[in-house]
Write an enzyme that holds these catalytic residues in place. Structure first.
Site, PDB file in Angstrom:
ATOM      1  N   ASN A 219       0.848  -1.196   0.000  1.00 52.06           N
ATOM      2  CA  ASN A 219       0.000   0.000   0.000  1.00 52.06           C
ATOM      3  C   ASN A 219       0.875   1.233   0.000  1.00 52.06           C
ATOM      4  OD1 ASN A 219      -2.071   1.855   0.300  1.00 52.06           O
ATOM      5  ND2 ASN A 219      -2.150   1.623   2.527  1.00 52.06           N
ATOM      6  N   CYS A 220       0.679   2.095  -0.960  1.00 55.88           N
ATOM      7  CA  CYS A 220       1.438   3.344  -0.919  1.00 55.88           C
ATOM      8  C   CYS A 220       0.607   4.499  -1.452  1.00 55.88           C
ATOM      9  CB  CYS A 220       2.771   3.231  -1.630  1.00 55.88           C
ATOM     10  SG  CYS A 220       2.797   2.235  -3.092  1.00 55.88           S
ATOM     11  N   VAL A 221      -0.542   4.708  -0.876  1.00 53.19           N
ATOM     12  CA  VAL A 221      -1.317   5.866  -1.327  1.00 53.19           C
ATOM     13  C   VAL A 221      -1.491   6.939  -0.257  1.00 53.19           C
ATOM     14  CG1 VAL A 221      -3.508   6.669  -2.221  1.00 53.19           C
ATOM     15  CG2 VAL A 221      -2.453   4.683  -3.204  1.00 53.19           C
TER      16      VAL A 221
END
Lengths: 428, 132
Positions: free
Chosen positions: A241-243
């Site tokens: 996850n990288c938002v």
């Protein structure tokens, strides 16, 4: 299942010809890491830089943060199914380089990831201003598709962490902490007078840049399951996850889950920590219905008296959080939810996108909409080219001297919704 | 299953046109997609996907896709969908009041389309979507 976590405390990081640990200093071989990362043909560039607490350094955009750990005894490898072979973990002995991290950074998509300041007024909002960081700045091969780049970036960080962690294999730890959870009937019998407490760990699982992996399985494709708490300490869960920088759960935070840590601290004293229920946060509403039913079923099946729930993200996951909360409460289990808030800059709007009457006890991890000032730094690891479009930034937020203003949500882990931070909101 | 995807993302149109009905309008903003979704709910459709799917907030991404169907796939409580869409519209207004959507360069806009497409891909590949 019993795990001994051998902690080797790291207070400095330096470059050297080879990678090793001596007197609390981690020495890393820059060339070796860059060669390792560039074995992946999807990456065209890899540059290793170091960042230490107190330095005038800004790291951005940060993708993932990983604590180096190595499996010393017991079955399986760290990050099973992702880096290591598929195999049961959570038992035996693991060594961790506590106080050191591997950080991946670089441009992945236009709106980017978060910021870590190693000093100054914004350093206090992220735990990684206090760690000695081996930063790997990556660049994609030309024309690389976004999904492939995300995967390559994720693997680059994990590979580097596993490489660095080898230095800890033969060391004598400064401290050994033992965690143990027994099979359910024995665990319940061990502390029959104490309330049986569980933990529902909701994993981000919506799609590209919103994924999490459990033993290599894409979390959006599993159904809720039961996990021994020690499995997570050996890297059973990996972040993709990288938002949303402020409340994303990095791989570091999975390895060091504060809810699990605290439940073990209370284990046998005022509660009986019997296990973890893993579930996901899918886009498909039918999945939410099925999986919240299953979470409540597992909570009942385990005979829990109470449980804690954490979520990852805002909006869509709030609905999973509330469905889990409602159904678990209706199954007769007391529930406390832990989350961060987005109530607007004045703090007056609804802070979650969904709510149910059963959600009457909540621990807040702070609000992400507060504006903070970032002074200029002497050295930059990565790039600030995208700060105006990074989440929390805005057009015109960047000043010529390198300073900028942005919402707190641009800082990695500033409002992380499992409590691995120092912010909170209180009702008076 | 008679489904419809309400979207302002042409990449969803390109990918799934013919597979299910696509209600696409390139002039729509994020709010317009939510309002059109609400209209479908009032006409008796059921939400299959969460209107706030994705961690990118409504004042960050210009693109939104929502899938509905004439039959419900779950035994959700009455008015659940209406509550969800109203809460989503409320969340949109909260974020926009805080800070309006920036005018993104095309490359960034394309990244947002990719994310939105990916959120829908997870749903479209779900075996439950094959029900007829």
């Amino acid at each position: 299942m019993k795990l001994e976590l051998g902690k080797i405390y790291i207070s400095d990081v330096q470059f050297a010809e080879k990678t090793y640990v001596e007197n609390g200093t981690l020495y890393v071989c820059k060339a070796e890491i860059e060669r390792l990362v560039l074995e992946d043909e999807r990456l065209a560039g890899a540059r290793v830089e170091l960042a230490r607490p107190g330095e005038s350094v800004r790291i951005s955009p940060v993708k993932d943060v990983i604590e180096p750990r190595v499996k010393v005894e017991g079955g399986g490898d760290i990050f099973p199914g992702v880096i290591g072979k598929v195999g049961q973990v959570g038992e035996g002995r693991t060594h961790a380089l506590v106080g050191a991290t591997v950080i991946t950074c670089g441009k992945i998509v236009g709106f980017q990831e978060g910021v870590i300041d190693m000093s100054g007024p914004t350093a206090k909002y992220t735990p990684f201003s206090q760690t000695n960081n081996v930063c790997v700045v990556i660049e994609p091969a030309e024309g690389l598709e976004t999904h492939d780049y995300e995967a390559a970036g994720r693997m680059a960080g994990l590979k580097t962490a596993v490489y660095v962690a080898e230095a800890a294999r033969d060391l004598t730890p400064d401290e050994v902490v033992t965690y143990e959870t027994k099979p359910l009937p024995m665990q319940i019998a061990q502390y029959p007078e104490l309330p049986k407490i569980g933990y529902v760990h909701m994993l981000q699982s919506q799609g590209l840049l919103h994924d999490t992996y459990y033993y290599g399985v894409d979390a959006k494709k599993f159904v809720p399951t039961i996990m021994y708490p020690t499995e997570i300490m050996d890297g059973a869960i990996v972040s993709g996850n990288c938002v949303a920088p402020c409340d994303k759960v990095t791989t570091y935070h999975h390895l060091n889950n504060p809810v699990i840590e605290d439940l073990y601290r209370h284990h046998g004293k005022d509660l009986n920590f019997v296990g973890v229920i893993l579930t996901n946060e899918n886009v498909f509403l039918a999945d939410k219905e099925r999986h919240s039913d299953m979470v409540a079923k597992l909570a009942e099946f385990l005979g829990l008296d109470g449980l804690l729930i954490t979520e990852e993200g805002y909006g869509n996951p709030d609905t999973d959080l509330m469905m889990n909360c409602k159904k678990v409460a209706r199954a007769g289990v007391k529930v406390v939810i832990i989350t961060d808030e987005f109530p607007g800059r004045d703090g007056k709007s609804y802070s979650l996108a969904d709510a149910v009457p059963e959600a009457d006890t909540m621990v807040s991890c702070g609000q992400g909409n507060l504006i903070v000032h970032f002074p200029p730094m002497d050295r930059l690891i990565g790039t600030m080219d995208y700060v105006e479009s990074q989440i929390g930034g805005y057009a015109g937020c960047m000043n010529e001297d390198g300073s900028f203003d942005a919402e707190l949500q641009i800082i990695i882990a500033s409002t992380i919704a499992n409590g691995f931070n120092k912010l909170a909101a209180r009702t008076y | 299953m008679k489904g419809v995807m309400v979207t302002n993302n042409y990449r969803c149109l390109e990918k799934w046109e013919g597979r299910l009905r696509i209600d696409y309008n390139k002039e729509w903003g994020y709010l317009d997609v939510l309002l059109a979704t609400r209209d479908y709910i009032h006409r008796g459709y059921f939400l299959l996907t969460h209107p706030l799917a994705g961690s990118v907030k409504p004042n960050q991404t210009p693109f939104k896709s929502v899938i509905l169907a004439e039959e419900s796939l779950e035994g959700a409580e009455e008015f659940r969908d209406l509550a969800l869409i109203e809460e989503s519209i409320e969340a949109y207004r909260k974020f926009m009041k805080n800070r309006p959507l920036p005018g993104w360069p095309e490359q960034t806009a394309e990244d947002f389309r990719t994310i939105d497409l990916s959120l829908m891909e997870g749903v479209m590949s779900n075996p439950m979507m094959n029900r007829r």
